[in-house]
Write an enzyme that holds these catalytic residues in place. Structure first.
Site, PDB file in Angstrom:
ATOM      1  N   ASP A  81       0.849  -1.196   0.000  1.00  0.00           N
ATOM      2  CA  ASP A  81       0.000   0.000   0.000  1.00  0.00           C
ATOM      3  C   ASP A  81       0.888   1.252   0.000  1.00  0.00           C
ATOM      4  OD1 ASP A  81      -2.432   1.410   0.270  1.00  0.00           O
ATOM      5  OD2 ASP A  81      -2.295   1.422   2.465  1.00  0.00           O
ATOM      6  N   ASP A 103       2.802   4.992  -5.412  1.00  0.00           N
ATOM      7  CA  ASP A 103       2.078   6.236  -5.174  1.00  0.00           C
ATOM      8  C   ASP A 103       2.956   7.430  -5.555  1.00  0.00           C
ATOM      9  OD1 ASP A 103       0.785   8.455  -4.244  1.00  0.00           O
ATOM     10  OD2 ASP A 103       0.456   7.715  -2.214  1.00  0.00           O
ATOM     11  N   ALA A 211     -11.459   4.977   2.903  1.00  0.00           N
ATOM     12  CA  ALA A 211     -12.864   4.548   2.822  1.00  0.00           C
ATOM     13  C   ALA A 211     -13.472   4.172   4.167  1.00  0.00           C
ATOM     14  CB  ALA A 211     -12.982   3.375   1.858  1.00  0.00           C
ATOM     15  N   ASP A 254      -8.402   1.035   6.826  1.00  0.00           N
ATOM     16  CA  ASP A 254      -7.436   0.803   7.902  1.00  0.00           C
ATOM     17  C   ASP A 254      -7.995   1.359   9.218  1.00  0.00           C
ATOM     18  OD1 ASP A 254      -5.215   0.311   9.419  1.00  0.00           O
ATOM     19  OD2 ASP A 254      -3.932   1.787   8.482  1.00  0.00           O
TER      20      ASP A 254
HETATM   21  P1  13P Z   1      -8.800   4.884   6.078  1.00  0.00           P
HETATM   22  O1  13P Z   1      -7.890   5.749   6.886  1.00  0.00           O
HETATM   23  O2  13P Z   1     -10.062   5.597   5.720  1.00  0.00           O
HETATM   24  O3  13P Z   1      -9.057   3.583   6.697  1.00  0.00           O
HETATM   25  O4  13P Z   1      -8.042   4.602   4.671  1.00  0.00           O
HETATM   26  C1  13P Z   1      -7.053   3.609   4.580  1.00  0.00           C
HETATM   27  C2  13P Z   1      -6.319   3.635   3.271  1.00  0.00           C
HETATM   28  O5  13P Z   1      -6.669   4.302   2.339  1.00  0.00           O
HETATM   29  C3  13P Z   1      -5.128   2.788   3.161  1.00  0.00           C
HETATM   30  O6  13P Z   1      -4.477   2.944   1.952  1.00  0.00           O
HETATM   31  O1  G3H Z   2      -3.043   4.853   3.934  1.00  0.00           O
HETATM   32  C1  G3H Z   2      -2.698   4.856   5.108  1.00  0.00           C
HETATM   33  C2  G3H Z   2      -2.882   3.655   5.944  1.00  0.00           C
HETATM   34  O2  G3H Z   2      -3.838   3.903   6.936  1.00  0.00           O
HETATM   35  C3  G3H Z   2      -1.562   3.245   6.518  1.00  0.00           C
HETATM   36  O3  G3H Z   2      -1.186   4.042   7.583  1.00  0.00           O
HETATM   37  O4  G3H Z   2       1.200   4.590   7.132  1.00  0.00           O
HETATM   38  O5  G3H Z   2       0.244   4.688   9.465  1.00  0.00           O
HETATM   39  O6  G3H Z   2       0.623   2.489   8.322  1.00  0.00           O
HETATM   40  P1  G3H Z   2       0.314   3.931   8.166  1.00  0.00           P
HETATM   41 ZN    ZN Z   3      -4.598   4.993   1.210  1.00  0.00          ZN
END
Ligand code: 13P
Ligand code: G3H
Ligand code: ZN
Length: 306
Positions: A81, A103, A211, A254
């Site tokens: 991610d 990204d 989301a 998340d």
């Molecule tokens: P949230 O913070 O809305 O859960 O989004 C998570 C996300 O986009 C991870 O890439």
């Molecule tokens: O897109 C963000 C996710 O919630 C991940 O968050 O970078 O704190 O692991 P993090």
């Molecule tokens: Zn994200």
């Protein structure tokens, strides 16, 4: 079983539903995600951010994800991610993720295209698919003027050009969400007409970041047991369903899982102050996570699609 992300998302696109992509940081979270997907008979994506890799290490999180994926009856994909550092993205491609997100959204259009294209070439040579991002994933409230907001959300024509030039497999779009628990003030709003315009021009599966729904029940549980959250606000169920209807095939969550984990921990610590067995302290957090993830999977329409 471990499954290619592209296969899972193309199937979702055809079927008109979305697959949940949930972030993992440790064994309990990953286990809760796969358990929820199994109980819902749904495909699922476990994803690791650069932050989670710094916390637990790529080898550790991949080993956990692989083990759960191999043992699972439902399709599980492991995804990187928000890869913003090219060396991390390259490492993930070599390490065996089913897909990676590069990204490049902080870069100007030309550089984002150039870097994404380079990642796609490398990833495709190894059978790994690539999610890319165009536009800024920040809340509508973050923009002072309508003009500024329009300049930062994904431009549909640019999206068409971006996908054509980069050959990315999935596209993350900015339509008004932001990361975290404080996405909107007042009323949750997504720019669904912008999403429709993007959909009309782009054929690859679209991804919605930021989301989380931030359910009031979890906020209440946290506050009842000593937490202070203020006035968080997430994406409404209606907006999420509408986004899926209009072409979103991967939904990133998340914060909701973090809230569920925290609600479980706070509850048990307050209710059982003499407990100090970590397994017993983590059990309610696990159950809270499974239940929110199941609810989310049902909302996305992927229940029963494994
Ligand atoms: P949230 O913070 O809305 O859960 O989004 C998570 C996300 O986009 C991870 O890439
Ligand atoms: O897109 C963000 C996710 O919630 C991940 O968050 O970078 O704190 O692991 P993090
Ligand atoms: Zn994200």
């Amino acid at each position: 079983m471990l499954t290619r992300t592209k296969r899972t998302l193309l199937k979702a696109q055809k079927g008109g539903y979305a697959v949940g992509a949930f972030n993992i940081n440790n064994m309990e979270i990953a286990h809760a995600i796969v358990e929820a997907a199994e109980r819902e008979k749904a495909p699922v994506i476990c994803q690791t951010s650069e932050g989670s890799l710094a916390y637990a290490g790529m080898d550790m999180l991949l080993a956990i994800g692989r083990q759960l994926g191999h043992a699972s009856k439902v399709p599980v994909s492991l995804h990187l991610d928000h890869g913003t550092h090219l060396e991390v993205v390259r490492e993930a491609i070599r390490a065996g993720y089913q897909s990676v997100m590069y990204d490049g959204s902080a870069h100007p259009f030309g550089r984002n295209v150039e870097r994404t294209r380079a990642v796609v070439t490398l990833a495709h040579a190894r059978g790994v698919s690539v999610e890319a991002e165009l536009g800024a994933i920040a809340g509508i409230e973050d923009f002072v003027s309508v003009k500024q907001r329009n300049a930062r959300l994904t431009n549909p024509e640019r999206a068409r050009e971006f996908v054509k030039k980069t050959k990315c497999d999935f596209l993350a779009v900015a339509i008004g969400t932001s990361h975290g628990a404080y996405k909107f003030k007042g009323r949750s709003r997504l720019d669904l007409s912008r999403l429709k315009e993007i959909r009309a021009r782009v054929r690859v599966p679209l991804v919605l970041h930021g989301a989380s729904s931030v359910p009031k029940s979890l906020v209440k549980t946290i506050e009842k047991h000593g937490g202070t959250l203020g006035e968080p606000m997430g994406v409404s169920d209606f907006d999420l369903r509408s986004a899926v209807k209009n072409g979103i095939c991967k939904v990133n969550t998340d914060t909701d899982v973090r809230l569920a984990f925290t609600a479980g921990i706070r509850k048990v610590l307050k209710q059982e102050p003499d407990e100090f067995d970590p397994r017993k302290l983590l059990a309610p957090a696990y159950e809270e996570m499974v239940s929110i993830i199941r609810w989310k999977i049902r909302l996305l329409g992927s229940s029963g699609k494994a």
